[in-house]
Design an enzyme around this catalytic site. Structure first.
Site, PDB file in Angstrom:
ATOM      1  N   LYS A  11      22.204 191.835  54.532  1.00  0.00           N
ATOM      2  CA  LYS A  11      20.958 192.384  55.089  1.00  0.00           C
ATOM      3  C   LYS A  11      19.966 192.800  53.991  1.00  0.00           C
ATOM      4  O   LYS A  11      20.343 192.935  52.823  1.00  0.00           O
ATOM      5  CB  LYS A  11      21.302 193.566  55.994  1.00  0.00           C
ATOM      6  CG  LYS A  11      22.117 193.171  57.234  1.00  0.00           C
ATOM      7  CD  LYS A  11      22.354 194.385  58.112  1.00  0.00           C
ATOM      8  CE  LYS A  11      23.079 194.008  59.400  1.00  0.00           C
ATOM      9  NZ  LYS A  11      23.238 195.169  60.293  1.00  0.00           N
ATOM     10  N   TYR A  51      19.250 189.790  68.023  1.00  0.00           N
ATOM     11  CA  TYR A  51      19.773 191.067  68.524  1.00  0.00           C
ATOM     12  C   TYR A  51      19.442 191.308  70.001  1.00  0.00           C
ATOM     13  O   TYR A  51      19.353 192.466  70.429  1.00  0.00           O
ATOM     14  CB  TYR A  51      19.225 192.214  67.673  1.00  0.00           C
ATOM     15  CG  TYR A  51      19.929 192.382  66.336  1.00  0.00           C
ATOM     16  CD1 TYR A  51      21.312 192.532  66.260  1.00  0.00           C
ATOM     17  CD2 TYR A  51      19.208 192.414  65.145  1.00  0.00           C
ATOM     18  CE1 TYR A  51      21.961 192.708  65.045  1.00  0.00           C
ATOM     19  CE2 TYR A  51      19.848 192.588  63.910  1.00  0.00           C
ATOM     20  CZ  TYR A  51      21.225 192.737  63.880  1.00  0.00           C
ATOM     21  OH  TYR A  51      21.872 192.908  62.680  1.00  0.00           O
ATOM     22  N   ASN A 114      23.403 199.038  57.036  1.00  0.00           N
ATOM     23  CA  ASN A 114      24.833 198.927  56.748  1.00  0.00           C
ATOM     24  C   ASN A 114      25.188 197.651  55.988  1.00  0.00           C
ATOM     25  O   ASN A 114      26.320 197.208  55.985  1.00  0.00           O
ATOM     26  CB  ASN A 114      25.651 199.089  58.042  1.00  0.00           C
ATOM     27  CG  ASN A 114      25.275 198.074  59.105  1.00  0.00           C
ATOM     28  OD1 ASN A 114      24.463 197.184  58.858  1.00  0.00           O
ATOM     29  ND2 ASN A 114      25.871 198.184  60.274  1.00  0.00           N
ATOM     30  N   HIS A 117      26.046 191.924  58.334  1.00  0.00           N
ATOM     31  CA  HIS A 117      26.346 191.665  59.740  1.00  0.00           C
ATOM     32  C   HIS A 117      27.462 190.634  59.803  1.00  0.00           C
ATOM     33  O   HIS A 117      27.473 189.686  59.013  1.00  0.00           O
ATOM     34  CB  HIS A 117      25.119 191.108  60.465  1.00  0.00           C
ATOM     35  CG  HIS A 117      25.453 190.563  61.825  1.00  0.00           C
ATOM     36  ND1 HIS A 117      25.517 191.360  62.947  1.00  0.00           N
ATOM     37  CD2 HIS A 117      25.806 189.313  62.237  1.00  0.00           C
ATOM     38  CE1 HIS A 117      25.866 190.619  63.987  1.00  0.00           C
ATOM     39  NE2 HIS A 117      26.050 189.376  63.581  1.00  0.00           N
ATOM     40  N   GLU A 128      25.331 182.633  67.207  1.00  0.00           N
ATOM     41  CA  GLU A 128      24.610 183.076  66.006  1.00  0.00           C
ATOM     42  C   GLU A 128      24.545 181.988  64.935  1.00  0.00           C
ATOM     43  O   GLU A 128      23.511 181.821  64.285  1.00  0.00           O
ATOM     44  CB  GLU A 128      25.279 184.350  65.460  1.00  0.00           C
ATOM     45  CG  GLU A 128      25.130 185.526  66.436  1.00  0.00           C
ATOM     46  CD  GLU A 128      25.867 186.787  66.007  1.00  0.00           C
ATOM     47  OE1 GLU A 128      26.505 186.787  64.928  1.00  0.00           O
ATOM     48  OE2 GLU A 128      25.799 187.790  66.746  1.00  0.00           O
TER      49      GLU A 128
HETATM   50  P1  CMP Z   1      25.160 194.840  63.236  1.00  0.00           P
HETATM   51  O1  CMP Z   1      26.601 194.629  63.080  1.00  0.00           O
HETATM   52  O2  CMP Z   1      24.236 193.876  62.572  1.00  0.00           O
HETATM   53  O3  CMP Z   1      24.809 194.893  64.799  1.00  0.00           O
HETATM   54  C1  CMP Z   1      23.775 195.653  65.333  1.00  0.00           C
HETATM   55  C2  CMP Z   1      23.085 196.500  64.308  1.00  0.00           C
HETATM   56  O4  CMP Z   1      22.309 197.547  64.839  1.00  0.00           O
HETATM   57  C3  CMP Z   1      24.136 197.208  63.472  1.00  0.00           C
HETATM   58  O5  CMP Z   1      24.793 196.305  62.640  1.00  0.00           O
HETATM   59  C4  CMP Z   1      23.303 198.277  62.798  1.00  0.00           C
HETATM   60  O6  CMP Z   1      22.531 197.771  61.710  1.00  0.00           O
HETATM   61  C5  CMP Z   1      22.355 198.628  63.942  1.00  0.00           C
HETATM   62  N1  CMP Z   1      22.815 199.798  64.707  1.00  0.00           N
HETATM   63  C6  CMP Z   1      23.853 199.864  65.570  1.00  0.00           C
HETATM   64  N2  CMP Z   1      23.959 201.079  66.122  1.00  0.00           N
HETATM   65  C7  CMP Z   1      22.950 201.814  65.598  1.00  0.00           C
HETATM   66  C8  CMP Z   1      22.510 203.159  65.771  1.00  0.00           C
HETATM   67  N3  CMP Z   1      23.141 203.993  66.592  1.00  0.00           N
HETATM   68  N4  CMP Z   1      21.436 203.547  65.060  1.00  0.00           N
HETATM   69  C9  CMP Z   1      20.802 202.711  64.232  1.00  0.00           C
HETATM   70  N5  CMP Z   1      21.158 201.421  64.025  1.00  0.00           N
HETATM   71  C10 CMP Z   1      22.229 200.979  64.694  1.00  0.00           C
END
Ligand code: CMP
Length: 140
Positions: A11, A51, A114, A117, A128
């Site tokens: 990311k 998403y 984070n 993905h 995806e």
């Molecule tokens: P990802 O695994 O890419 O799937 C959905 C993404 O949304 C997740 O990683 C985070 O980057 C984001 N995400 C999921 N839950 C939250 C939350 N509670 N607050 C902010 N971002 C979130």
């Protein structure tokens, strides 16, 4: 058990911090083969479509902003039991709760930023990978 393909994305926060090489080395060392890779900036439409399951959630707009804020490293990875194995290698969504040694524990900054993905199921992986690399990536 058989070879499975899955989508893995480094990311924008991790690309910005020069972590592409370290993160890809981490998953390669765990037996994942990189079948496809492309550095790209997602369009708003791509991020919204990618998403789609999170549409309407409180964090959706911020998530789209974040994912389009800079380049991402899009990859298609393959390994035995690849989807579940990559989820395990990546760790929990919230880096503070991720297991030691996982990518998010090592590099993640927050629940949103984070760093990576990984597709959450074989059906998601198919959708995806197709979205970013076309159906060819699933068959060749
Ligand atoms: P990802 O695994 O890419 O799937 C959905 C993404 O949304 C997740 O990683 C985070 O980057 C984001 N995400 C999921 N839950 C939250 C939350 N509670 N607050 C902010 N971002 C979130």
């Amino acid at each position: 058990m058989s070879l499975e393909r899955t989508l893995f994305i480094v990311k924008p926060d991790a690309v910005q911090r020069n972590l592409i090489g370290r993160i890809l080395a981490h998953v390669e060392a765990q037996g994942f083969r990189i079948l496809e890779a492309r550095l790209a900036r997602m369009t708003r439409e791509e991020a919204q479509s990618f998403y789609a399951e999170h549409q309407g959630k409180p964090f959706f707009n911020d998530l789209v902003e974040y994912m389009t804020s800079g380049k991402v490293m899009l990859t298609c990875l393959e390994r035995e039991n690849g989807v579940a194995a990559l989820r395990e290698a990546v760790g929990a969504t919230e880096p503070a709760q991720a297991a030691p040694g996982t990518v998010r524990k090592l590099y993640g900054e927050s629940k949103q930023m984070n760093s990576v993905h990984a597709s959450d199921s074989p059906a998601s992986a198919e959708r995806e990978v197709k979205l970013f690399f076309g159906v060819g990536a699933l068959t060749r």
